[in-house]
Scaffold this active site. Structure first.
Site, PDB file in Angstrom:
ATOM      1  N   PRO A   2       0.803  -1.210   0.000  1.00 59.25           N
ATOM      2  CA  PRO A   2       0.000   0.000   0.000  1.00 59.25           C
ATOM      3  C   PRO A   2       0.837   1.261   0.000  1.00 59.25           C
ATOM      4  CG  PRO A   2      -0.288  -1.334   2.004  1.00 59.25           C
ATOM      5  CD  PRO A   2       0.926  -1.779   1.324  1.00 59.25           C
ATOM      6  N   GLU A   3       0.685   2.034  -1.023  1.00 54.96           N
ATOM      7  CA  GLU A   3       1.248   3.379  -1.052  1.00 54.96           C
ATOM      8  C   GLU A   3       0.045   4.320  -0.942  1.00 54.96           C
ATOM      9  OE1 GLU A   3       4.175   3.975  -4.168  1.00 54.96           O
ATOM     10  OE2 GLU A   3       4.594   1.847  -4.246  1.00 54.96           O
ATOM     11  N   HIS A  93      -3.618 -14.647  10.396  1.00 52.12           N
ATOM     12  CA  HIS A  93      -3.104 -13.273  10.266  1.00 52.12           C
ATOM     13  C   HIS A  93      -4.179 -12.186  10.356  1.00 52.12           C
ATOM     14  CE1 HIS A  93       0.563 -15.286   9.263  1.00 52.12           C
ATOM     15  NE2 HIS A  93       0.162 -15.654   8.073  1.00 52.12           N
ATOM     16  N   ARG A 112       3.027 -10.151   7.178  1.00 49.95           N
ATOM     17  CA  ARG A 112       4.423  -9.817   7.515  1.00 49.95           C
ATOM     18  C   ARG A 112       4.540  -8.994   8.793  1.00 49.95           C
ATOM     19  NH1 ARG A 112       7.625  -7.796   2.312  1.00 49.95           N
ATOM     20  NH2 ARG A 112       9.359  -7.897   3.736  1.00 49.95           N
TER      21      ARG A 112
END
Length: 278
Positions: A2-3, A93, A112
Site C-alpha cells: 500500500p502506497e 493473520h 508480515r
DNA sequence: CTACCATCCTGGTTGC
DNA sequence: TGCAACCAGGATGGTA
C-alpha cells in the site's frame, strides 16, 4: 503494497461502513504488529464511536468520540476486509477484528506484521512519533516546486531515494516513484541537487497526476491487494515501468526498453533512453 | 543534517 | 517434488 493511492482507496471503502458507527467489540488476536499494541487496546476501542476518518501519508486516522484517534498503517502486507455478514471467522493473520454496531465486521490482516495500529491523543496528532516528521502531502498545496527545490538543494543522494524519504514528501513508495520519474523523463539515479527548475516542476506535476489517476483506478493490485470492499484496483495495468523489466518503453516514438537497477536495496525500473540523467 | 545499512516478518516465486 | 535461496509494496533506529 500500500502506497498513498491504495491507502486512500482502503479508507474510502471503510468510510461508509464505519463512520458514525460504534465499535461494539474489539478482538485483539496477538500482542502487536510492528510495535506492541497500546495498553488496554480492546477496552479503549469498545464502545467508541467512529466520528470520521482521514488519510495522512500512508496512514489512516480514525477519529473516535473518546478523544482518541485510531491510527492504521498497512505496512507491506496489510489488508482490511469488510465483512457485511458480521460472522466471518478470523483467518490466519487476522490480528484485529472490530464488530461495528451496524453488524459489519472489520478484519485487519497482516502476514508480515510490518503494519501498525495505535491510539493517539486526538488533540495532539502531530506529536505522534509516526506523524511528526512527515513532509507535506503530495496532493496538497504545500508540495510545490519552490518547496521541493529547497529540499533537493544540497542533497547528494539520487532523486529516487529522495522521493522515497517520507520527510521530504509523504506517501510515495517504490511503485509511484518509478512511474513519476518515467513520466517526468528523469533517470532515477540523477543527483537530487542536479535537477533544474524544469525537472522539478515537471516532477511535481507528474507525481500529482500519477497519484490522482491511481486513486481514480482504485489503486494498484499486486499480489493479492484488494480494496476494502474486495474489489481489485486496476492501476497496475497502467504501469509504464514498474515490474516491466525487458518490456519496451511505452512512450510513443521511444525505442528503449525498461531495465531494472538496485538503489538503496530497492528495485528501480526505468527507460535509459527517454529518462535523462540530470 | 545527511547517508548508509541492518532489521522486523511471512509467503510467493525461482532455480537447482 | 523438494528444498533453499531470493525477493517483495515500508520505515525505523543505529551508526558514521
Amino acid at each position: 503494497m500500500p502506497e498513498l493511492p491504495e491507502v486512500e482507496t482502503v479508507m474510502r471503502g471503510l468510510m461508509p461502513v464505519m463512520a458514525g458507527q460504534k465499535i461494539n467489540r474489539a478482538s485483539i488476536n496477538r500482542e502487536g504488529l510492528r510495535w506492541p499494541f497500546p495498553e488496554r487496546f480492546a477496552k479503549r476501542l469498545k464502545g467508541a464511536r467512529v466520528q470520521g476518518m482521514q488519510r495522512r501519508a500512508k496512514y489512516i486516522l480514525m477519529a473516535l468520540d473518546t478523544e482518541e484517534t485510531l491510527l492504521v498503517h498497512l505496512g507491506m502486507s496489510g489488508k482490511v476486509t469488510i465483512d457485511e455478514s458480521g460472522a466471518q471467522p478470523p483467518a490466519k493473520h487476522d490480528h484485529v477484528v472490530l464488530d461495528m454496531e451496524n453488524g459489519v465486521r472489520i478484519l485487519f490482516n497482516d502476514p508480515r506484521r510490518f503494519g501498525a495500529l495505535d491510539l493517539l491523543d486526538s488533540a495532539n496528532l502531530d506529536s505522534h512519533k509516526l506523524l511528526k516528521s512527515l513532509g507535506p502531502e503530495p496532493l496538497g498545496n504545500a508540495f510545490n516546486p519552490e518547496y521541493f527545490a529547497a529540499r533537493l538543494k544540497g542533497r547528494k543522494s539520487p532523486v529516487k531515494t529522495t522521493l522515497l524519504d517520507q520527510k521530504i514528501v509523504a506517501g510515495l513508495g517504490n511503485i509511484y516513484v518509478c512511474e513519476a520519474l518515467w513520466r517526468a523523463g528523469i533517470a532515477p539515479q540523477s543527483s537530487s541537487a542536479a535537477l533544474d527548475p524544469a525537472h522539478i516542476s515537471s516532477l511535481v506535476t507528474h507525481i500529482r497526476d500519477v497519484l490522482t489517476e491511481a486513486i481514480a483506478a482504485g489503486g494498484s493490485s499486486l499480489k493479492d491487494y484488494r480494496q476494502a470492499n474486495g474489489a481489485l484496483g486496476y492501476f497496475q495495468h497502467s504501469f509504464a515501468t514498474y515490474g516491466r523489466e525487458g518490456a519496451p518503453c511505452p512512450k510513443p516514438d521511444c525505442d528503449g526498453g525498461i531495465i531494472r537497477i538496485v538503489q538503496s536495496g530497492r528495485s528501480s525500473f526505468y527507460c535509459p533512453v527517454c529518462q535523462q540523467q540530470a
